[in-house]
Scaffold this active site. Structure first.
Site, PDB file in Angstrom:
ATOM      1  N   HIS A 192     -31.798   0.404  10.922  1.00  0.00           N
ATOM      2  CA  HIS A 192     -31.927  -0.909  10.705  1.00  0.00           C
ATOM      3  C   HIS A 192     -32.088  -1.317   9.307  1.00  0.00           C
ATOM      4  O   HIS A 192     -31.590  -2.412   8.730  1.00  0.00           O
ATOM      5  CB  HIS A 192     -33.384  -1.375  11.486  1.00  0.00           C
ATOM      6  CG  HIS A 192     -33.263  -1.885  12.904  1.00  0.00           C
ATOM      7  ND1 HIS A 192     -32.349  -2.992  13.228  1.00  0.00           N
ATOM      8  CD2 HIS A 192     -33.632  -1.482  14.146  1.00  0.00           C
ATOM      9  CE1 HIS A 192     -32.325  -3.190  14.461  1.00  0.00           C
ATOM     10  NE2 HIS A 192     -33.339  -2.148  15.085  1.00  0.00           N
ATOM     11  N   GLU A 217     -28.712  -9.441  16.113  1.00  0.00           N
ATOM     12  CA  GLU A 217     -29.587  -8.267  15.945  1.00  0.00           C
ATOM     13  C   GLU A 217     -28.523  -7.273  15.253  1.00  0.00           C
ATOM     14  O   GLU A 217     -27.551  -6.983  15.799  1.00  0.00           O
ATOM     15  CB  GLU A 217     -30.414  -7.710  17.128  1.00  0.00           C
ATOM     16  CG  GLU A 217     -31.191  -6.631  16.757  1.00  0.00           C
ATOM     17  CD  GLU A 217     -31.821  -6.132  18.021  1.00  0.00           C
ATOM     18  OE1 GLU A 217     -32.289  -7.079  18.743  1.00  0.00           O
ATOM     19  OE2 GLU A 217     -32.293  -4.972  18.057  1.00  0.00           O
ATOM     20  N   LYS A 238     -34.065  -3.761  27.729  1.00  0.00           N
ATOM     21  CA  LYS A 238     -33.917  -4.661  26.850  1.00  0.00           C
ATOM     22  C   LYS A 238     -32.774  -4.039  25.960  1.00  0.00           C
ATOM     23  O   LYS A 238     -31.952  -4.654  25.560  1.00  0.00           O
ATOM     24  CB  LYS A 238     -35.242  -4.849  26.071  1.00  0.00           C
ATOM     25  CG  LYS A 238     -34.997  -6.036  24.935  1.00  0.00           C
ATOM     26  CD  LYS A 238     -34.622  -5.606  23.447  1.00  0.00           C
ATOM     27  CE  LYS A 238     -34.330  -6.836  22.797  1.00  0.00           C
ATOM     28  NZ  LYS A 238     -33.595  -6.613  21.310  1.00  0.00           N
ATOM     29  N   ASP A 282     -22.935 -16.978  31.733  1.00  0.00           N
ATOM     30  CA  ASP A 282     -24.455 -17.640  31.765  1.00  0.00           C
ATOM     31  C   ASP A 282     -25.327 -16.348  31.693  1.00  0.00           C
ATOM     32  O   ASP A 282     -25.608 -15.425  32.695  1.00  0.00           O
ATOM     33  CB  ASP A 282     -24.535 -18.005  33.331  1.00  0.00           C
ATOM     34  CG  ASP A 282     -25.697 -18.848  33.550  1.00  0.00           C
ATOM     35  OD1 ASP A 282     -26.788 -18.311  33.032  1.00  0.00           O
ATOM     36  OD2 ASP A 282     -25.870 -19.472  34.219  1.00  0.00           O
TER      37      ASP A 282
END
Ligand code: MEV
Length: 417
Positions: free
Chosen positions: A373, A82, A259, A275
């Site tokens: 972005h 991202e 998130k 992991d």
């Protein structure tokens, strides 16, 4: 002390960036070669790791600059697809550095193993287990010479009763200091190793014997102060506080807020071969620890108007074992970080999570995230249209100004240039 603030790092080319990182971290010629050649794992290694292997997939590896954590500067490798994430982490770290950087603390690496016992009289089974604690711990530790040798390994046995639709069950839990490993394997081995003894002691039947990924005995926590002027002034600080209150009080927002934190956490976890599913699972469970899903960070306004951020989450990571020992790039990432322990790595990951959250809140509370972005998106598009670095800024600026970010338009502008 080496300084993690490298002026105009983002404007340098790959070669120059690698040179800076190599000199910061003291990388060897071999490490530099691996970075330059983008050295992933061989097919043979992949084939030994998973079933039915047909190849490998690579992801972008970038470096977050400006981090100072517990008084030490770090260049932080991040693996993520991202855009904006690495820039956002670096920016937040720069702001935090003005006030001394991040102060982080990690618990010792205690892993929890669970042994499920059914068909038992729970109360008497519990007292048999508890009175044989020493024997259970000794047996568990006989399963790992490595941990025993360094004074780590199983340390505690506890019991709890759960009621279920299938009747009451006894859950025996082993608390294991796994040192610098993530510790899933050794935890499972110990749980399986003591299961026959647990059956003998309780007269019950053991069903599951497995690590719990809810690693609440392995938390990382920390704080940083973000200078109000650097953030853009008091108004932005106030808006960030409102944005935080939204997350603290609404699970729908909190999931997105967390998130954003995980953007940072998982990117470093990827770069260091962790992991990531275990980290994610534990983080979100921890976000619900009060019974209501909420933010993994906490924000306050200090007396002087600066913003004070706090983060706390489980962080079960290792610097030995698994892919960490195999993957050439991941080995180099560990060298870039110069980490000496799993706890130090947990501190770094926690700090990046906090930084990421600050940057997301700041962008959301001011210009929104699309502008940043869009800039990076335009670069991606321009690159796929064949635009080279020297013309990159001109092409992307023009596409954004025109509101037409496309490969076709990038090619046209390139011709005009
Ligand atoms: C995007 O990957 C992450 C954010 O949505 C996080 C947030 O909203 O806080 C920007």
């Amino acid at each position: 002390m080496a300084d993690s603030s490298i002026p105009k790092f983002h404007e340098k080319n790959k070669e120059e960036r690698i040179k800076k990182v190599a000199s910061f971290s003291g990388l060897s010629k071999e490490d530099i070669k691996i970075l330059k050649n983008e050295g992933g794992i061989s097919f043979n290694d992949a084939n030994n790791m998973v079933e039915n292997a047909i190849g490998t997939v690579s992801f972008p590896l970038g470096i977050a600059t400006n981090f100072r954590i517990n008084g030490k500067d770090y260049l932080i490798p991040m693996v993520i697809e991202e855009s904006s994430v690495i820039a956002a982490a670096s920016k937040a770290a720069k702001i935090a550095k003005k006030q001394g950087g991040f102060t982080m603390k990690a618990d010792d690496s205690y892993s929890i193993g669970q042994i499920q016992v059914v068909d038992v009289k729970v109360k008497s089974a519990m007292s048999s287990v508890m009175s044989s604690k020493k024997e259970i711990i000794k047996l568990a530790n006989s399963k790992s010479k490595t941990l025993s040798k360094i004074g780590k390994g199983a340390k505690q046995v506890t019991c709890k009763k759960i009621n279920s639709d299938s009747g009451p069950m006894l859950i025996v839990e082993l608390l294991i200091d796994v040192g610098d490993a993530m510790g899933a394997n050794v935890t499972n081995t110990m749980c399986e190793g003591v299961a026959p003894l647990i059956e003998k002691l309780t007269g019950g039947q053991v069903i599951l014997k497995i690590l719990s990924n809810y690693s609440t005995k392995r938390l990382v926590r920390g704080t940083a102060i973000f200078d109000k002027e650097e953030l853009g002034g008091q108004e932005i600080v106030d808006k960030i506080m409102l944005a935080y209150q939204f997350a603290a009080n609404d699970p729908y927002r909190a999931v997105t807020h967390n998130k954003g934190i995980m953007n940072g956490v998982i990117a470093v976890a990827n770069a260091t071969g962790q992991d990531t599913r275990a980290i994610e699972a534990a983080a979100h469970a921890y976000a619900s620890k009060t019974g209501k899903y909420s933010s993994l960070t906490e924000w306050k306004k200090g007396k002087d108007g600066n913003l004070i951020g706090k983060i706390e989450l489980p962080m079960s990571v290792g610097i030995v074992g698994g892919i960490v020992n195999v993957h050439p790039m991941i080995k180099v990432c560990a060298k870039i970080l110069k980490v000496k322990s799993a706890k130090e790595l947990a501190c770094i990951i926690g700090a990046v999570g906090l930084a990421q959250n600050l940057s997301a809140l700041r962008a959301l509370a001011s210009e929104g995230i699309q502008k940043g972005h869009m800039r990076l998106h335009a670069r991606n598009i321009a690159a796929s249209a064949g635009v080279t670095l020297d013309k990159m800024n001109k092409v992307t600026r023009q596409m954004i100004q025109e509101g037409n970010v496309s490969v076709h338009r990038a090619k046209e502008i390139l011709k005009e240039l």
